[in-house]
Design a protein around this motif. Structure first.
Motif, mmCIF file in Angstrom:
data_model
loop_
_atom_site.group_PDB
_atom_site.id
_atom_site.type_symbol
_atom_site.label_atom_id
_atom_site.label_comp_id
_atom_site.label_asym_id
_atom_site.label_seq_id
_atom_site.Cartn_x
_atom_site.Cartn_y
_atom_site.Cartn_z
ATOM 1 N N THR A 70 6.814 14.721 8.089
ATOM 2 C CA THR A 70 6.170 14.893 6.796
ATOM 3 C C THR A 70 4.752 15.400 7.005
ATOM 4 O O THR A 70 3.938 14.758 7.668
ATOM 5 N N TYR A 71 4.481 16.564 6.442
ATOM 6 C CA TYR A 71 3.143 17.152 6.463
ATOM 7 C C TYR A 71 2.465 16.837 5.131
ATOM 8 O O TYR A 71 3.072 17.003 4.066
ATOM 9 N N THR A 72 1.219 16.421 5.187
ATOM 10 C CA THR A 72 0.443 16.170 3.975
ATOM 11 C C THR A 72 -0.936 16.781 4.121
ATOM 12 O O THR A 72 -1.475 16.890 5.231
ATOM 13 N N ALA A 73 -1.488 17.196 2.996
ATOM 14 C CA ALA A 73 -2.866 17.691 2.984
ATOM 15 C C ALA A 73 -3.481 17.372 1.641
ATOM 16 O O ALA A 73 -2.794 17.358 0.616
ATOM 17 N N ARG A 74 -4.797 17.132 1.672
ATOM 18 C CA ARG A 74 -5.565 16.883 0.461
ATOM 19 C C ARG A 74 -6.904 17.571 0.629
ATOM 20 O O ARG A 74 -7.489 17.558 1.721
ATOM 21 N N THR A 75 -7.382 18.190 -0.428
ATOM 22 C CA THR A 75 -8.632 18.945 -0.347
ATOM 23 C C THR A 75 -9.758 18.089 0.220
ATOM 24 O O THR A 75 -10.047 17.000 -0.286
ATOM 25 N N GLY A 76 -10.356 18.565 1.297
ATOM 26 C CA GLY A 76 -11.477 17.875 1.917
ATOM 27 C C GLY A 76 -11.098 16.750 2.843
ATOM 28 O O GLY A 76 -11.983 16.129 3.457
ATOM 29 N N ALA A 77 -9.801 16.459 2.991
ATOM 30 C CA ALA A 77 -9.376 15.316 3.800
ATOM 31 C C ALA A 77 -8.528 15.720 5.004
ATOM 32 O O ALA A 77 -8.030 14.862 5.723
ATOM 33 N N GLY A 78 -8.352 17.011 5.233
ATOM 34 C CA GLY A 78 -7.607 17.452 6.394
ATOM 35 C C GLY A 78 -6.099 17.460 6.179
ATOM 36 O O GLY A 78 -5.591 17.098 5.117
ATOM 37 N N THR A 79 -5.408 17.901 7.213
ATOM 38 C CA THR A 79 -3.951 17.971 7.219
ATOM 39 C C THR A 79 -3.408 16.960 8.213
ATOM 40 O O THR A 79 -3.963 16.789 9.305
ATOM 41 N N HIS A 80 -2.317 16.313 7.836
ATOM 42 C CA HIS A 80 -1.728 15.282 8.688
ATOM 43 C C HIS A 80 -0.231 15.520 8.848
ATOM 44 O O HIS A 80 0.437 15.985 7.931
#
Length: 276
Positions: free
Chosen positions: A139-149
Motif C-alpha cells: 500500500t502506497y500512501t501520500a499526503r501533501t507535505g507529509a511525504g510518500t510511504h
C-alpha cells in the motif's frame, strides 16, 4: 463511457485532519481490494467489446459498492468523478477521484498488475492518495507535505543521474487512442530505447508511478491520460522528491497533453529525449 460529474459543494475541510482522513481512506481501499482479490484467478474470456465492457463493469461495481459509501461518509460534501477515464480540470472544491480497479483488464487476464486507488482532490490539487496492490499487499500512501510511504515506511525516488543507466516506463492512456497520440507514443519509445538502459511498456500507469516514487524505476511518461491514471502517481512521486512536468518540461496540469515523472537527476535528460 460517459463523463459525468456530481457537483461538489465548496467547503473548507472539516475538523478531521488529513492524516486521519488518509488512514480512513486506506482502510476503505484495502477492503475494496480484498473484494477484488476474491474475484481474481481465472482468465475471463470475452468474444465482443460488449462482453469485455460487461466484465470490466462487474469488477468496478464490486469495488465501488465498498468505496463509494465509505468515502462519501468521510467527506459528505465532496464531489465524485463518475468516469475514471475522464480528464481535464475539475470544478472548485473537493472531489474524490477513484479508480476501483486500476489495470482492470489485467485482472480479467489473471495478470498481477492491478490496484485500487482513491485520491482526494482539493481545488484541483491532489492532497492525499492511497494506492493498494491486493495481490502483493503493498500500500502506497501520500499526503501533501507529509511525504510518500510504502506500507508505513518513507520512500524516495532514485538517485540516478544518468538516463543511460535508467529504467524508464510508459503506458497507453486508453484503448482506441487517437492515431496522432499512438504515433507519438511509438516515436517516444524509440527515442527512449536509444537513450535509456531499459524501457518498460505496460498498463496501468499508476503502478509505474508508484515504482518511480519508491526508487525502483527512474522515470515514467505518458501522452494524454485521465485524472485517475495520473493524479495518484503525481502526488506519490512529488512527495517522494521527484519532478513532475509535461514531456517538454513545462508545469503539468490535468489539462496537459503529456506527463512526465522522473527522478531529479534524469528529468532534464528525459525531457530532451521526449522533445526530439
Amino acid at each position: 463511457m460517459s463523463a459525468t460529474l456530481r457537483n461538489a459543494d465548496v467547503t473548507a475541510p472539516d475538523a478531521a485532519s488529513d492524516a486521519d482522513l488518509l488512514a480512513r481512506t486506506e482502510s476503505a481501499v484495502r477492503e475494496a481490494g480484498a473484494a477484488l482479490r476474491e474475484r481474481f484467478g481465472e482468465v475471463v474470456r470475452y468474444r465482443t467489446r460488449e462482453e469485455l465492457m460487461s466484465a470490466l463493469a462487474v469488477n468496478d461495481d464490486t469495488a465501488l459498492a465498498i468505496l463509494r459509501p465509505r468515502l462519501t461518509a468521510l467527506r459528505p460534501t465532496a464531489g465524485w468523478v463518475e468516469d475514471e477515464l475522464d480528464g481535464g480540470a475539475l470544478p472548485a472544491g473537493e472531489w474524490w477521484v477513484v479508480d476501483p480497479a486500476e489495470g482492470n483488464v489485467n485482472h480479467l487476464h489473471a495478470l498481477p498488475e492491478w490496484a485500487v486507488t482513491a485520491t482526494l482532490v482539493r481545488d484541483n490539487q491532489p492532497v492525499l492518495t492511497v494506492v493498494h496492490l491486493p495481490l502483493t499487499g503493498e500500500t502506497y500512501t501520500a499526503r501533501t507535505g507529509a511525504g510518500t510511504h510504502l506500507d508505513g515506511r518513507p520512500v524516495r525516488v532514485s538517485p540516478t543521474a544518468d538516463l543511460g543507466l535508467g529504467i524508464v516506463a510508459t503506458s497507453q492512456a486508453r484503448p482506441d487512442e487517437d492515431e496522432r497520440v499512438v504515433r507519438r507514443i511509438g516515436s517516444s519509445i524509440t527515442a527512449m530505447l536509444l537513450d535509456a538502459l531499459v524501457v518498460r511498456t505496460a498498463v496501468p500507469a499508476t503502478l509505474h508511478l508508484a515504482n518511480v516514487a519508491a526508487g525502483r524505476i527512474d522515470a515514467f511518461w505518458q501522452f494524454a491520460g485521465a485524472r485517475a491514471d495520473l493524479l495518484p502517481g503525481a502526488l506519490l512521486v512529488s512527495e517522494a522528491g521527484g519532478r513532475i512536468s509535461d514531456a517538454e518540461g513545462r508545469p503539468w496540469t490535468p489539462q496537459s497533453e503529456s506527463f512526465l515523472a522522473a527522478a531529479p537527476g534524469i528529468h532534464a535528460e528525459a525531457v530532451a529525449t521526449l522533445s526530439r
